[in-house]
Scaffold this active site. Structure first.
Site, PDB file in Angstrom:
ATOM      1  N   CYS A  35       0.934  -1.105   0.129  1.00  0.00           N
ATOM      2  CA  CYS A  35       0.044   0.036  -0.039  1.00  0.00           C
ATOM      3  C   CYS A  35       0.919   1.262   0.042  1.00  0.00           C
ATOM      4  CB  CYS A  35      -0.907  -0.108   1.342  1.00  0.00           C
ATOM      5  SG  CYS A  35      -1.668   1.655   1.668  1.00  0.00           S
TER       6      CYS A  35
ATOM      7  N   TYR B  36      -5.260   6.486  -8.023  1.00  0.00           N
ATOM      8  CA  TYR B  36      -6.506   5.854  -7.929  1.00  0.00           C
ATOM      9  C   TYR B  36      -7.803   6.333  -8.517  1.00  0.00           C
ATOM     10  CZ  TYR B  36      -4.129   3.302  -4.211  1.00  0.00           C
ATOM     11  OH  TYR B  36      -3.485   2.422  -3.581  1.00  0.00           O
TER      12      TYR B  36
HETATM   13  N1  GSH Z   1      -5.960   8.226   4.313  1.00  0.00           N
HETATM   14  C1  GSH Z   1      -5.358   6.947   4.482  1.00  0.00           C
HETATM   15  C2  GSH Z   1      -5.662   6.166   3.296  1.00  0.00           C
HETATM   16  C3  GSH Z   1      -5.213   4.497   3.639  1.00  0.00           C
HETATM   17  C4  GSH Z   1      -5.693   3.673   2.598  1.00  0.00           C
HETATM   18  O1  GSH Z   1      -6.487   4.011   1.819  1.00  0.00           O
HETATM   19  N2  GSH Z   1      -5.044   2.596   2.603  1.00  0.00           N
HETATM   20  C5  GSH Z   1      -5.808   1.249   1.701  1.00  0.00           C
HETATM   21  C6  GSH Z   1      -4.687   0.566   1.377  1.00  0.00           C
HETATM   22  S1  GSH Z   1      -3.681   1.034  -0.161  1.00  0.00           S
HETATM   23  C7  GSH Z   1      -6.533   0.441   2.599  1.00  0.00           C
HETATM   24  O2  GSH Z   1      -6.324  -0.158   3.352  1.00  0.00           O
HETATM   25  N3  GSH Z   1      -7.760   0.231   2.059  1.00  0.00           N
HETATM   26  C8  GSH Z   1      -8.881  -0.794   2.536  1.00  0.00           C
HETATM   27  C9  GSH Z   1     -10.225  -0.200   2.139  1.00  0.00           C
HETATM   28  O3  GSH Z   1     -10.548   0.929   1.860  1.00  0.00           O
HETATM   29  O4  GSH Z   1     -11.082  -0.879   2.653  1.00  0.00           O
HETATM   30  C10 GSH Z   1      -3.808   7.225   4.648  1.00  0.00           C
HETATM   31  O5  GSH Z   1      -3.206   7.719   3.746  1.00  0.00           O
HETATM   32  O6  GSH Z   1      -3.277   6.636   5.801  1.00  0.00           O
END
Ligand code: GSH
Length: 310
Positions: free
Chosen positions: A54, A182
């Protein structure tokens, strides 16, 4: 992918686009700061839950490595791909909380939590709660809050005299590039994709031109703006070019961005944070048919010859 609703896991792949087909990213929900009265900057008090593929979690892994925080903050990695239960820790519960899934971490902090269970998460081992789940906040903290503890590197990637400039670059790079890939990949309408694609490549083009006469985004020193750009660039050809249709040009076709990305990759303690198998695992292994591409082979260790600019 799914999310928690009132503390219960719902494994539907919930709609993430608005009525115009544009990708909607939700705001992170825990925004406490280490250094405040409730969260003192102590060693062995905090734990980081991450996924190596990620890009947002990678920011925190990168700071953890570059700032030499391994003796101060412990880390757990989820498995590469996301499944119907969201992020999992594998067959065995992870040792800190006994969590099998990332959503267990969220309900341990807040039993009736509603929202997406994203990584990274910074956890307070003493109060058993989430400090913060926003990577932009976590790296800002890691940049300075543990400085002075034994072994911690005191390099400042957000110096006061460059703060305004770094913020301005972040404000351009985040929507156009970090989240822009994204917005291309998750677009649900041609128009939403076209707009995201054009902004992505016009912004990359501008940065490429600026890097013709300066080594890093803000001049001759590496700053937070460079690290935030880096975690997207290092995934570009491996994941975004194909899986997210960001295919006007590969990173390796840019005159300056490509050697610049290699320059950052070759900074001390950075290469070990880049896990190409994990990157492919999340972008290709999380969706049917779960086939991981073999290529491309890209040499981030090749000479970059950019030191003379700095
Ligand atoms: N705002 C967050 C975004 C984190 C994020 O979107 N992580 C993704 C992985 S790349 C995630 O865990 N997605 C799981 C989901 O949306 O359910 C950050 O920058 O820490």
């Amino acid at each position: 992918m799914g999310m928690l609703i009132d503390g219960k896991w719902n494994d539907q792949d919930l709609r993430r686009a608005n009525k115009n087909g544009e990708f909607n990213r939700l705001q992170a929900s825990f925004r406490n700061q280490i250094g405040d009265d409730s969260f003192p900057a102590q060693p062995n008090r905090y734990h980081l839950f991450v996924n190596a593929g990620c890009p947002w979690a990678h920011r925190t892994i990168l700071y953890h490595s570059v700032k030499q925080l391994s003796e101060v903050v412990s880390v757990s990695f989820t498995e590469a791909a996301i499944g119907t239960q969201g992020w999992t820790f594998g067959d065995q519960p992870e040792p800190i909380l006994g969590a099998l899934y990332m959503h267990d971490v969220y309900t341990k902090a807040e039993p009736d939590f509603s929202g997406r269970c994203t990584v990274p998460v910074l956890w307070d081992l003493q109060q058993n709660t989430i400090v913060n789940n926003e990577s932009a906040d976590i790296i800002r903290m890691f940049n300075s809050v543990f400085d002075g503890l034994p072994g911690v590197d005191s390099t400042n990637f957000y110096p006061a005299e460059l703060a305004g400039e770094i913020d301005a670059h972040n404000n351009t790079i985040y929507p156009a590039i970090n989240n822009g890939v994204y917005r291309c990949g998750f677009a649900q309408s041609q128009r939403a994709y076209d707009e995201a694609f054009d902004l992505l490549f016009s912004t990359l083009e501008k940065i490429d031109q600026n890097l013709n006469h300066q080594r890093f985004i803000c001049g001759d020193v590496v700053t937070e703006a460079d690290w935030r750009l880096f975690t997207t660039l290092v995934r570009f050809d491996v994941a975004y070019y194909g899986q997210f249709r960001c295919n006007q040009r590969r990173l390796t076709e840019f005159t300056n961005l490509w050697p610049y990305a290699r320059d950052l990759y070759q900074q001390p303690r950075v290469a070990r944070t880049v896990d190409f198998a994990a990157i492919k695992g999340i972008y290709y292994g999380s969706r049917p048919p779960h086939i991981i591409p073999k290529g491309p082979s890209i040499d981030f260790q090749a000479a970059h010859n950019r030191a003379a600019l700095g």
